[in-house]
Design an enzyme around this catalytic site. Structure first.
Site, PDB file in Angstrom:
ATOM      1  N   GLU A 446      33.927  37.478  42.771  1.00 23.10           N
ATOM      2  CA  GLU A 446      34.678  37.261  41.528  1.00 23.10           C
ATOM      3  C   GLU A 446      33.927  36.176  40.775  1.00 23.10           C
ATOM      4  O   GLU A 446      34.269  35.001  40.833  1.00 23.10           O
ATOM      5  CB  GLU A 446      36.126  36.861  41.831  1.00 23.10           C
ATOM      6  CG  GLU A 446      37.043  36.928  40.624  1.00 23.10           C
ATOM      7  CD  GLU A 446      36.912  35.706  39.719  1.00 23.10           C
ATOM      8  OE1 GLU A 446      36.111  35.779  38.755  1.00 23.10           O
ATOM      9  OE2 GLU A 446      37.584  34.714  39.989  1.00 23.10           O
ATOM     10  N   GLU A 455      29.204  33.821  33.465  1.00 28.15           N
ATOM     11  CA  GLU A 455      29.107  32.891  34.595  1.00 28.15           C
ATOM     12  C   GLU A 455      28.018  33.356  35.559  1.00 28.15           C
ATOM     13  O   GLU A 455      28.005  32.994  36.733  1.00 28.15           O
ATOM     14  CB  GLU A 455      30.464  32.741  35.281  1.00 28.15           C
ATOM     15  CG  GLU A 455      31.478  32.014  34.396  1.00 28.15           C
ATOM     16  CD  GLU A 455      32.810  31.755  35.073  1.00 28.15           C
ATOM     17  OE1 GLU A 455      32.914  31.962  36.302  1.00 28.15           O
ATOM     18  OE2 GLU A 455      33.754  31.344  34.374  1.00 28.15           O
TER      19      GLU A 455
END
Length: 650
Positions: A446, A455
């Site tokens: 995740e 990210e």
């Protein structure tokens, strides 16, 4: 007292046209359950606008005399002026009137009345509606906006201005008046709107939706805009009612005004929702009936969900995106994300389906590697999925680079109430550098940001897939980012307030609230990634993760483009997904808010214009960054070239 609600209360004021004594006026308003009053600032009459007087040189007019409506500032204590009184500038004032004498007198009167309002330190001052062009109006307002103000400045703007002659021409959107004034005033954040309800022309609600992106502080509701329902009570038309309900969520105040031009309640709603003159309907409705109706509307708002309650402090609040690769997250950040009621349920469902599919293929004793394990919520989802799939022989790794989170993982291995944690193997290190001979059946991660890849999920999973079996599965399997052009005065002013280039070239995470989606299309996809990617070239560069995309939208209304809202959609496994796309929103999920790509200078958009945007995802040895610009309907500068203002560290 304010109308009670959750999470906000509603303040309702009464606009009065004439007063004898301020104390009496306030006491009467309070008896009628109003929270504040709106009073004229001046009794000075309008100059004569006959043809002869209109062309009289200003110096030949009788001297201007300012006559305050309240005899002096001693009429009330200062705390009452600042909390319970709004002033309204004389409606006859027209600084841009084509008649020279009238225009000059208006300019003098506007300056004097605003000086008096500032002296009283009223809660707010409602300025008259501008007319096009409004250059003189802006010139008078700017010195006040640039000086310390002791009162808020609200400009009275109608929803629409009817045609000058009956049956001739089109109505003018009130937004056009506001737009020109705020442009001439340099988008000053202290200039706000008091939006007056009028008849709504046209069927497209875009003319209403765009106001949700503007600094509307109050809604003025004249009683003659109400219609009469079948029981003889005053109500708003369906479109006015729906619009007001939406404005309630933006913490507006309501100002009720009794209009004597048309008897309140003299219009009725037809079966189709149009308005017409009623026959034999009750006349002379008291103001109390209108106030009760507005209060009931406010109290009928749906209670906020758990996710909405969580989002309240973050509405239109700019946040720098997290950089979990470059920085180690704090315990409080982990805790916030772990409370998400949807995300981990979806991950668990994806894992169950994947495990069942592999078992059906004869693949038993699975090895699951959770990379970027944090404090262990995905590990727990994996253990739950193994139990649901009734698999007893398994291996689970938890790989985490944050040494502080590793301590939590090791603690859970020793003492978590779930006994299966005793079998979890914790690895302290960066997934891109860890080496093992073990190969995983399922790689769980995740690593998504608000823009999907912001990210550095692609870079991380590229490095981690070397210990995934060739027939192994990555969860997630695919994700893409998307953008939509938006108007959002609040966010633009907040970014601009930093007074530097860096913030105007930074993508911010924000829970969009006061915004208008300019295009009819909800979004356009931008960058897409799939995992595993077995076609990665055997080199040490990252060129395969660079992207360039052009997006195109058609404007559904005149608007001011402040930037682009960014979203992502992620397919975890087959038809199990998580998404913050407007059309596929995972209801109740609050781990991600959209991202906002601002423009250095807003661009005026006309209905039907093509908005063409360009986005790049680029990198070097140390960082990844985005660049963006607009080429149509007019070009903007290239934002963030070379990652000079904003980047994600590797």
């Amino acid at each position: 007292m304010p109308v009670a609600g959750s999470p906000d209360n509603l303040c309702v004021g009464q606009e009065v046209t004439d007063i004898v004594d301020m104390q009496t006026t306030l006491q009467e308003a309070q008896r009628n359950r109003f929270d504040f009053v709106v009073i004229p600032l001046s009794r000075t009459p309008a100059p004569d606008l006959t043809d002869a007087a209109a062309h009289t040189p200003s110096h030949r007019l009788p001297p201007y005399e300012f006559i305050p409506m309240a005899q002096s500032d001693l009429a009330l204590e200062s705390k009452m002026w600042t909390s319970a009184v709004c002033g309204t500038v004389s409606s006859w004032i027209r600084p841009d009137c084509p008649h020279p004498a009238y225009r000059d007198r208006s300019i003098v009167a506007l300056q004097r009345e605003l000086q008096w309002a500032s002296h009283l330190s009223e809660y707010a001052t409602i300025c008259p509606c501008p007319e096009l062009p409004c250059a003189n109006y802006a010139r008078i307002m700017m010195p006040l906006l640039l000086s310390p103000l002791s009162t808020q400045l609200w400009v009275r703007i109608p929803l629409s201005v009817p045609p000058v002659t009956e049956g001739g021409g089109d109505a003018t959107e009130g937004w056009q008046l506001w737009h020109q004034l705020r442009m001439m005033c340099g988008h000053h954040s202290s200039l706000c709107v008091a939006l007056e309800f009028t008849d709504i022309y046209g069927d497209d609600d875009a003319c209403l939706d765009k106001w949700l992106a503007e600094p509307v502080r109050a809604v003025i509701i004249p009683t003659d805009i109400f219609v009469t329902n079948a029981k003889g009570f005053p109500v708003l038309s369906r479109r006015h009612k729906a619009f007001l309900m939406r404005l309630f969520r933006h913490r507006v105040q309501v100002i009720m005004r009794y209009d004597r031009g048309e008897e309140p309640g003299s219009r009725q709603m037809s079966d189709e929702g149009s308005m017409g003159v009623s026959q034999g309907q009750p006349q002379g409705m008291t103001m109390d009936a209108y106030l009760n109706y507005v209060a009931r509307l406010f109290q009928s708002l749906e209670p906020l969900s758990q996710a909405q309650m969580f989002e309240q402090p973050y509405l239109d609040y700019l946040q720098a995106p997290l950089q979990p690769l470059q920085d180690n997250l704090e315990s409080q950040t982990y805790e916030t994300f772990e409370k998400d009621p949807i995300k981990y349920v979806q991950y668990e469902q994806a894992l169950v389906q994947c495990l069942q599919d592999r078992m059906a293929e004869g693949k038993t004793n699975p090895t699951i590697m959770v990379v970027g394990a944090g404090r262990g919520p995905l590990v727990q989802a994996s253990l739950n999925a193994l139990q649901s799939a009734k698999i007893e022989e398994w291996t689970v790794y938890a790989v985490e680079k944050n040494p502080n989170a590793v301590i939590t993982l090791q603690s859970r291995v020793r003492g978590d109430p779930c006994a299966d944690w005793r079998r979890v193997r914790v690895v302290s290190g960066d997934m891109r550098q860890w080496d093992t001979t073990e190969r995983a059946d399922i790689l769980v991660s995740e690593l998504l940001g608000s823009f999907g890849d912001n990210e550095l999920s692609p870079e991380c999973l590229d490095g981690a897939q070397r210990f995934l079996k060739r027939d192994g599965v990555s969860i997630p399997t695919r994700y893409f980012s998307a953008v939509a052009p938006v108007s959002t005065t609040k966010l633009y002013n907040d970014v601009k307030s930093y007074k530097d280039q860096e913030h105007l070239e930074t993508a911010f995470v924000v829970k969009l609230h006061a915004f208008f989606r300019i295009s009819g299309e909800e979004y356009q996809p931008v960058f897409e990634f799939e995992h595993p990617n077995w076609e990665i070239p055997d080199t040490h560069d990252n060129k395969h993760n660079r992207r360039k995309t052009e997006v195109s939208f058609t404007a559904r209304a005149d608007a001011l483009l402040h930037g682009f809202a960014g979203y992502f959609h992620c397919d975890l496994y087959k038809d199990v997904f998580i998404s913050i796309l407007p059309t596929h929103m995972s209801e109740g999920m609050f781990s991600w808010f959209p991202i906002f790509f601002p423009l250095m200078e807003p661009i005026t958009i006309k209905q039907g214009d093509t908005i063409r945007g360009h986005f790049w995802r680029l990198d070097d040895a140390h960082k990844v960054w985005y660049e963006w610009c607009v080429s149509s309907p007019q070009p903007s500068p290239l934002h963030n070239p070379g990652g000079r203002s904003y980047f994600i560290g590797k």
